[in-house]
Design a protein around this motif. Sequence first.
Motif, PDB file in Angstrom:
ATOM      1  N   LEU A 110      35.127   8.567  10.443  1.00 53.92           N
ATOM      2  CA  LEU A 110      35.318   9.918   9.930  1.00 53.92           C
ATOM      3  C   LEU A 110      34.027  10.726   9.929  1.00 53.92           C
ATOM      4  O   LEU A 110      34.054  11.957   9.802  1.00 53.92           O
ATOM      5  CB  LEU A 110      35.886   9.861   8.512  1.00 53.92           C
ATOM      6  N   GLY A 111      32.897  10.044  10.024  1.00 55.48           N
ATOM      7  CA  GLY A 111      31.612  10.743  10.064  1.00 55.48           C
ATOM      8  C   GLY A 111      31.049  11.078   8.705  1.00 55.48           C
ATOM      9  O   GLY A 111      29.857  11.342   8.574  1.00 55.48           O
ATOM     10  N   GLN A 112      31.897  11.064   7.674  1.00 56.45           N
ATOM     11  CA  GLN A 112      31.448  11.447   6.342  1.00 56.45           C
ATOM     12  C   GLN A 112      30.860  10.245   5.615  1.00 56.45           C
ATOM     13  O   GLN A 112      31.454   9.174   5.584  1.00 56.45           O
ATOM     14  CB  GLN A 112      32.607  12.018   5.525  1.00 56.45           C
ATOM     15  N   PHE A 113      29.687  10.466   5.025  1.00 57.33           N
ATOM     16  CA  PHE A 113      28.995   9.418   4.274  1.00 57.33           C
ATOM     17  C   PHE A 113      28.924   9.881   2.824  1.00 57.33           C
ATOM     18  O   PHE A 113      27.988  10.563   2.428  1.00 57.33           O
ATOM     19  CB  PHE A 113      27.581   9.233   4.833  1.00 57.33           C
ATOM     20  N   ILE A 118      22.295  11.526   3.814  1.00 55.25           N
ATOM     21  CA  ILE A 118      22.164  10.737   5.032  1.00 55.25           C
ATOM     22  C   ILE A 118      23.197  11.238   6.026  1.00 55.25           C
ATOM     23  O   ILE A 118      24.269  11.710   5.634  1.00 55.25           O
ATOM     24  CB  ILE A 118      22.352   9.224   4.749  1.00 55.25           C
ATOM     25  N   PHE A 119      22.869  11.165   7.310  1.00 54.46           N
ATOM     26  CA  PHE A 119      23.806  11.587   8.353  1.00 54.46           C
ATOM     27  C   PHE A 119      24.131  10.405   9.249  1.00 54.46           C
ATOM     28  O   PHE A 119      23.282   9.948  10.003  1.00 54.46           O
ATOM     29  CB  PHE A 119      23.225  12.736   9.181  1.00 54.46           C
ATOM     30  N   ASP A 161      21.917   0.433  10.852  1.00 52.50           N
ATOM     31  CA  ASP A 161      22.661   0.540   9.585  1.00 52.50           C
ATOM     32  C   ASP A 161      23.470   1.832   9.669  1.00 52.50           C
ATOM     33  O   ASP A 161      23.033   2.881   9.221  1.00 52.50           O
ATOM     34  CB  ASP A 161      21.686   0.575   8.407  1.00 52.50           C
ATOM     35  N   ALA A 162      24.649   1.751  10.303  1.00 56.67           N
ATOM     36  CA  ALA A 162      25.399   2.945  10.683  1.00 56.67           C
ATOM     37  C   ALA A 162      26.690   3.084   9.874  1.00 56.67           C
ATOM     38  O   ALA A 162      27.153   2.143   9.230  1.00 56.67           O
ATOM     39  CB  ALA A 162      25.708   2.920  12.173  1.00 56.67           C
ATOM     40  N   ASN A 163      27.273   4.265   9.957  1.00 56.87           N
ATOM     41  CA  ASN A 163      28.420   4.677   9.149  1.00 56.87           C
ATOM     42  C   ASN A 163      29.636   3.769   9.349  1.00 56.87           C
ATOM     43  O   ASN A 163      30.058   3.524  10.473  1.00 56.87           O
ATOM     44  CB  ASN A 163      28.786   6.119   9.520  1.00 56.87           C
ATOM     45  N   TYR A 165      37.555   4.773   2.793  1.00 54.64           N
ATOM     46  CA  TYR A 165      36.868   3.660   2.121  1.00 54.64           C
ATOM     47  C   TYR A 165      35.945   3.022   3.142  1.00 54.64           C
ATOM     48  O   TYR A 165      36.368   2.668   4.238  1.00 54.64           O
ATOM     49  CB  TYR A 165      37.870   2.620   1.613  1.00 54.64           C
ATOM     50  N   MET A 166      34.685   2.888   2.789  1.00 57.70           N
ATOM     51  CA  MET A 166      33.706   2.448   3.773  1.00 57.70           C
ATOM     52  C   MET A 166      33.191   1.036   3.511  1.00 57.70           C
ATOM     53  O   MET A 166      33.264   0.505   2.398  1.00 57.70           O
ATOM     54  CB  MET A 166      32.536   3.426   3.829  1.00 57.70           C
ATOM     55  N   THR A 167      32.699   0.454   4.575  1.00 59.37           N
ATOM     56  CA  THR A 167      31.924  -0.778   4.487  1.00 59.37           C
ATOM     57  C   THR A 167      30.492  -0.452   4.877  1.00 59.37           C
ATOM     58  O   THR A 167      30.223   0.554   5.528  1.00 59.37           O
ATOM     59  CB  THR A 167      32.489  -1.864   5.413  1.00 59.37           C
TER      60      THR A 167
END
Length: 393
Positions: free
Chosen positions: A183-186, A195-196, A243-245, A251-253
């Motif tokens: 999704l690109g959103q952090f 952070i981007f 260490d990427a998105n 819900y992120m990992t």
Amino acid sequence: MNPLILLPQDEHQRRIDAVKHRLAANGTGAILITDNANTYYLTGRVFTGYIYIPVKGPVLYFVRRPAGLAGDDIIYIRKPEEMPLSIGPDNTPERLALELDITPYSIIERLKSVFPGSEITNGSTVMRACRAVKTPYELQQIKLSAEKQCAVYRRVPRMYKDGMTDIELQIEIERALRLEGCLGQFRISGDSMEIFMGSILVGENADNPSPYDFAMGGAGLDPSNPGGANGTLIRPGNTIMVDANGNFTGYMTDMTRTFRLGDITELAQKAHQCSIDICHHLAAIALPGTEAKQLYHEAARMAEEAGLAEYFMGHHQKAGFIGHGVGIEINELPVIAPRSRDILAAGNVFALEPKFVIPKVGAVGIENTYLVTETGLECLTGDVTEQIVEFIP
């Protein structure tokens, strides 16, 4: 049926019940939610407005945007001063929880005037505690993100081309992530955390301190966003920390892997193996009821005994933690830090990132996302036992 709610009905009710239970335990009559992350947690969508959750009585959804939602308990408002009319003067709580940790001061003061008869308490702690223990539905979303993130990371060595800079490699990684569905959103809680799409650190840039409370630094491309890749050419003898998105589902990992170009020093290889060993050791002892700070002290002890304390969690500047909860945001509970008061519970999901920075080589180590189970930690992002993977042009 409420068209505003995009969660399965039983899942939505489970989350509302969890909030009401914590409010009742604190002696608080109701909570008013307006933060995007908490709104998403409670409804499965982001909207502009407020969610009013009383311990007793129906949940009310006060909406400003988007237009066009109609259903039970959905009330369109132009301003917060309209809310008490729908709540009713007899139902105004004696104690009202607001998101004091994250809501701007001016909005808090305005809401206080909207509910002048209510004692204001901090609802941020209530929501962070509820979100720290993931439901089976949430775990399903997290595991799907993990699968997709792992799939992209396996392709990273083939993305490298001779003569690449760190930012050129990062662009290729970001492209692969987006095509996989990222999704690109952090999402990060806190007004000074930015952070981007993640951080790619090559060589000496890993030793550049950052103003952000991240495990690793990097100078970045511009002082307006001082972190991560800075245009460093990837040279033989460098490590490349990725260490990427990992947000594919809301819900992120969180996952870090380290690569190398050519041979690296024995010190760097030793430190990387120490990171792997720390993760395996903590995964075995991190049972429900374990103090989070105990995990930090165990990791620090292992780094000290290996003679690597100088490089542990940074070199010029050190991070004060080795792990953090993940979910809707990248910095949820529990926090794995030396003074953390958090106690591990079954259903917690957190990332462990015992990393090292080796001068003139770069950052080494791994990061995995884990689920706390009754028998220890379950790795969700693919266990690591081997040494650093080499980039071959």
